[in-house]
Design an enzyme around this catalytic site. Structure first.
Site, PDB file in Angstrom:
ATOM      1  N   LYS A   1      39.922  27.332   4.502  1.00  0.00           N
ATOM      2  CA  LYS A   1      40.190  26.555   3.221  1.00  0.00           C
ATOM      3  C   LYS A   1      38.798  26.182   2.937  1.00  0.00           C
ATOM      4  CE  LYS A   1      42.223  22.124   2.166  1.00  0.00           C
ATOM      5  NZ  LYS A   1      43.166  21.165   2.490  1.00  0.00           N
TER       6      LYS A   1
ATOM      7  N   GLU B   1      33.164  28.282  13.254  1.00  0.00           N
ATOM      8  CA  GLU B   1      33.682  29.316  14.101  1.00  0.00           C
ATOM      9  C   GLU B   1      33.880  30.554  13.130  1.00  0.00           C
ATOM     10  OE1 GLU B   1      34.554  26.288  14.229  1.00  0.00           O
ATOM     11  OE2 GLU B   1      35.240  25.704  16.310  1.00  0.00           O
TER      12      GLU B   1
ATOM     13  N   GLY C   1      45.531  22.653   5.817  1.00  0.00           N
ATOM     14  CA  GLY C   1      45.141  23.793   6.712  1.00  0.00           C
ATOM     15  C   GLY C   1      46.560  24.165   7.445  1.00  0.00           C
ATOM     16  N   ARG C   2      47.092  23.266   8.085  1.00  0.00           N
ATOM     17  CA  ARG C   2      48.113  23.503   8.997  1.00  0.00           C
ATOM     18  C   ARG C   2      49.530  23.740   8.328  1.00  0.00           C
ATOM     19  NH1 ARG C   2      45.762  18.727   9.782  1.00  0.00           N
ATOM     20  NH2 ARG C   2      46.855  16.793   9.541  1.00  0.00           N
TER      21      ARG C   2
ATOM     22  N   GLU D   1      47.933  17.803  15.255  1.00  0.00           N
ATOM     23  CA  GLU D   1      47.000  17.413  14.450  1.00  0.00           C
ATOM     24  C   GLU D   1      47.439  16.484  13.435  1.00  0.00           C
ATOM     25  OE1 GLU D   1      43.338  20.225  13.317  1.00  0.00           O
ATOM     26  OE2 GLU D   1      44.429  20.336  11.866  1.00  0.00           O
TER      27      GLU D   1
ATOM     28  N   HIS E   1      60.806  30.427  35.176  1.00  0.00           N
ATOM     29  CA  HIS E   1      60.024  30.736  36.457  1.00  0.00           C
ATOM     30  C   HIS E   1      58.675  30.201  36.798  1.00  0.00           C
ATOM     31  CE1 HIS E   1      63.178  33.631  37.352  1.00  0.00           C
ATOM     32  NE2 HIS E   1      63.131  33.846  36.149  1.00  0.00           N
TER      33      HIS E   1
ATOM     34  N   LYS F   1      32.950  18.410  16.292  1.00  0.00           N
ATOM     35  CA  LYS F   1      31.989  19.425  15.409  1.00  0.00           C
ATOM     36  C   LYS F   1      30.754  18.981  15.262  1.00  0.00           C
ATOM     37  CE  LYS F   1      35.761  20.646  12.294  1.00  0.00           C
ATOM     38  NZ  LYS F   1      36.070  20.725  10.899  1.00  0.00           N
TER      39      LYS F   1
HETATM   40  O1  F6P Z   1      40.450  21.679  13.180  1.00  0.00           O
HETATM   41  C1  F6P Z   1      40.348  20.936  11.985  1.00  0.00           C
HETATM   42  C2  F6P Z   1      40.487  22.003  10.807  1.00  0.00           C
HETATM   43  O2  F6P Z   1      40.077  21.396   9.471  1.00  0.00           O
HETATM   44  C3  F6P Z   1      42.028  22.448  10.413  1.00  0.00           C
HETATM   45  O3  F6P Z   1      42.691  21.335  10.152  1.00  0.00           O
HETATM   46  C4  F6P Z   1      41.993  23.724   9.713  1.00  0.00           C
HETATM   47  O4  F6P Z   1      43.125  24.150   9.842  1.00  0.00           O
HETATM   48  C5  F6P Z   1      40.962  24.367  10.485  1.00  0.00           C
HETATM   49  O5  F6P Z   1      40.104  23.382  10.960  1.00  0.00           O
HETATM   50  C6  F6P Z   1      40.268  25.528   9.999  1.00  0.00           C
HETATM   51  O6  F6P Z   1      39.623  25.001   8.561  1.00  0.00           O
HETATM   52  P1  F6P Z   1      38.956  25.979   7.443  1.00  0.00           P
HETATM   53  O7  F6P Z   1      40.714  26.630   6.844  1.00  0.00           O
HETATM   54  O8  F6P Z   1      38.587  25.062   6.499  1.00  0.00           O
HETATM   55  O9  F6P Z   1      38.309  26.847   7.928  1.00  0.00           O
END
Ligand code: F6P
Length: 534
Positions: free
Chosen positions: A195, A201, A257-258, A343, A374, A498
């Protein structure tokens, strides 16, 4: 409500509740779309439900719901509208944010995604060397990974089996390594899903994926245009990364995002299942959106599920909630719900920034049945904790199974029903004794029962049903956040980690001193550096 809880002690006994009301099993069921949601095995009476609905009225859940659907900026800490429901609105709907109808934009992106997905699926979209694309690797994390990865697994029987799909999220280089080690770069498309397009990452993995691609294709930078597309709200950063903005699929800041896998973030899924199936999934979401918007409180599934969670979390001190799908295809569903729920509702201040005086979101956990039976079900049955659970199952196995494997489905579902039964009704000491069990063994073999479950049953796991399930949980989470008066749509709690990771990293990579590092972390960093050198 608190009085009701106290007056009701000892808690209603499910055996007694069913004995006293022969119609309970049918009465405590709500239907939405293809979902049959049975909440009869809950520690509630009509009075409990009525009081919970009063709580929803007092906290104006439906007022906030209507504000969300209208596009008001109910995500106050980020000053944003919350309009994932617009992602599945019909073409002719009008939903305005600041006076602008957002629906035409949603459909323009869906159409662009569909055209692209068709080109990849048909082989018309080729890679740099002219070979057709056979592998699709989604690079994203959190909401830019969990949704498409979960839905891809859930809908595998509907996917183009000749294509390979992989999902890379972890900044641990092993994730990307394992995802691409057996792939031909000439046949591989990377979808960079972010987003913000700033998530460390994702950008790190995308950069490494670009190096892998260029190395494999002789270093020609022009290859990037044929092998990388982006899903983002941030065109500037996408261009800065080197991806042609023509190859960017847009979404908007009013999609959390979620809550985003039915937006452009679902491109990998759309390539996998095709645009028609993707639209069927959106229709499924919409069925539940309309239900949530219009069904009366007493028959409103997300409201009922949300309030039941509040009943246990706020009035019985339940700390967690298990989601136990009896479908192997839903193996990632609970992990997806963890982000959606935790979240969203892992908050300890209210909308005005005051500390809340009540428990908020539960720990959500679980894995597919029967594996969990199990492993950890023992604790749910006979441990000391109250763990409400959702059991999710389907009447039909997927069509492509052999007859022999299809026949296993009844056994799978027998387990689901048996677990709900055992959790609710247990086994009394008298029943155990009647089996001739020696007296000293009786306490060990007695099941207290009275463990609440919701059973969600549908005919089969289709794209539409998946959309219905996800929307059901989205709105359940919404209900709970509304009652708790928290902002379910921000995630500031992720930020500190972060920032600190960025501060610590130079100590690892360059051996730099990190000013102000606490003694415990400083010792860990030193130990890490020593061990690395051994
Ligand atoms: O974990 C925080 C967060 O902002 C989530 O809400 C989001 O889904 C994820 O990191 C990834 O963010 P982006 O889509 O901006 O890379």
């Amino acid at each position: 409500m608190e009085d009701h809880r106290t007056d009701a002690l000892p808690q209603p006994d499910l055996r007694e509740l069913f004995a006293a009301d022969p119609g309970r099993a049918e009465r405590y069921v709500v239907h939405v779309g293809d979902l049959r949601i049975d909440y009869s095995k809950h520690l509630v009476t009509d009075e409990t439900l009525a009081l919970l609905q009063e709580l929803a009225t007092a906290t104006d859940v439906f007022g906030l719901r209507d504000a969300m659907f209208r596009g008001e900026r109910i995500n106050t800490t980020e000053n944003r509208a919350v309009l994932h429901t617009a992602l599945r609105a019909p073409r002719d709907a009008v939903i305005e944010v600041d006076g602008e109808n957002v629906v035409p934009g949603v459909h323009a992106v869906l159409d662009k995604m569909a055209a692209f997905a068709d080109r990849v699926r048909s082989g018309e979209w080729t890679g740099h060397t002219g070979k057709r694309i056979r592998n699709v690797v989604n690079i994203g994390i959190g909401g830019s990974d969990l949704g498409p990865a979960m839905a891809y697994e859930a809908l595998r029987p509907f996917t183009a089996r000749e294509l390979t799909f992989r999902f890379v999220s972890n900044v641990d280089g092993s994730d990307l390594h394992e995802a691409v080690r057996d792939l031909d770069p000439a046949e591989t498309l990377f979808i960079v899903a972010s987003k913000t397009f700033t998530t460390i990452e994702t950008i790190t993995n995308a950069t490494s994926a670009r190096s892998w691609l260029l190395e494999g294709l002789g270093g020609d930078e022009k290859a990037v245009a044929k092998h990388f597309v982006a899903l983002s709200t941030n065109a500037e950063k996408v261009a800065g990364f080197g991806i042609d903005v023509d190859n960017m699929f847009e979404f908007w800041d009013w999609v959390g995002g979620r809550y985003s896998y039915d937006s452009a973030i679902g491109l990998s899924l759309m390539i996998a299942i095709g645009p028609d199936r993707f639209r069927e999934m959106l229709d499924g979401f919409r069925i539940v959106d309309e239900h949530f918007r219009n069904a009366p409180a007493g028959a409103n599934a997300p409201l009922i599920m949300g309030l039941l969670g509040i009943w246990y979390g706020n009035f019985h001190d339940a700390q967690s909630h298990a989601v136990l799908p009896y479908s192997h295809y839903l193996s990632k569903f609970t992990a997806y719900l963890q982000q959606l729920d935790m979240e969203s509702n892992g908050k300890s201040v209210d909308r005005d920034g005051r500390p809340v005086q009540w428990q908020t979101g539960p720990v959500v956990w679980g894995t597919p049945g029967t594996n969990g039976q199990h492993a950890y079900y023992q604790l749910i049955h006979q441990g000391t904790k109250l763990i409400p659970a959702d059991l999710i199952g389907f009447a039909r196995p997927v069509a492509e199974l052999s007859d022999e494997l299809k026949a296993q489905h009844d056994l799978l579902m027998a387990n689901l029903f048996a677990q709900g039964q055992a959790l609710a009704f247990g086994k009394t000491a008298e029943e155990v004794r009647a089996e001739g069990v020696p007296e000293e063994q009786v306490p060990h073999r007695t099941f207290q029962g009275n463990h609440p479950t919701t059973t969600i049953l549908a005919t089969e796991l289709t794209p539409s049903v998946l959309g219905q399930l996800v929307a059901l949980y989205e709105h359940k989470v919404f209900v709970q956040g509304a009652v708790w008066n928290i902002d379910s749509f921000d995630q500031w709690g992720v930020e500190l980690g972060k920032v600190l990771a960025k501060r610590v990293e130079p100590a690892l990579t360059e051996g730099a001193d990190v000013p102000g590092l606490d003694p415990s972390t400083a010792a860990l960093v030193a130990a890490y550096r020593n061990l690395r050198e051994v």
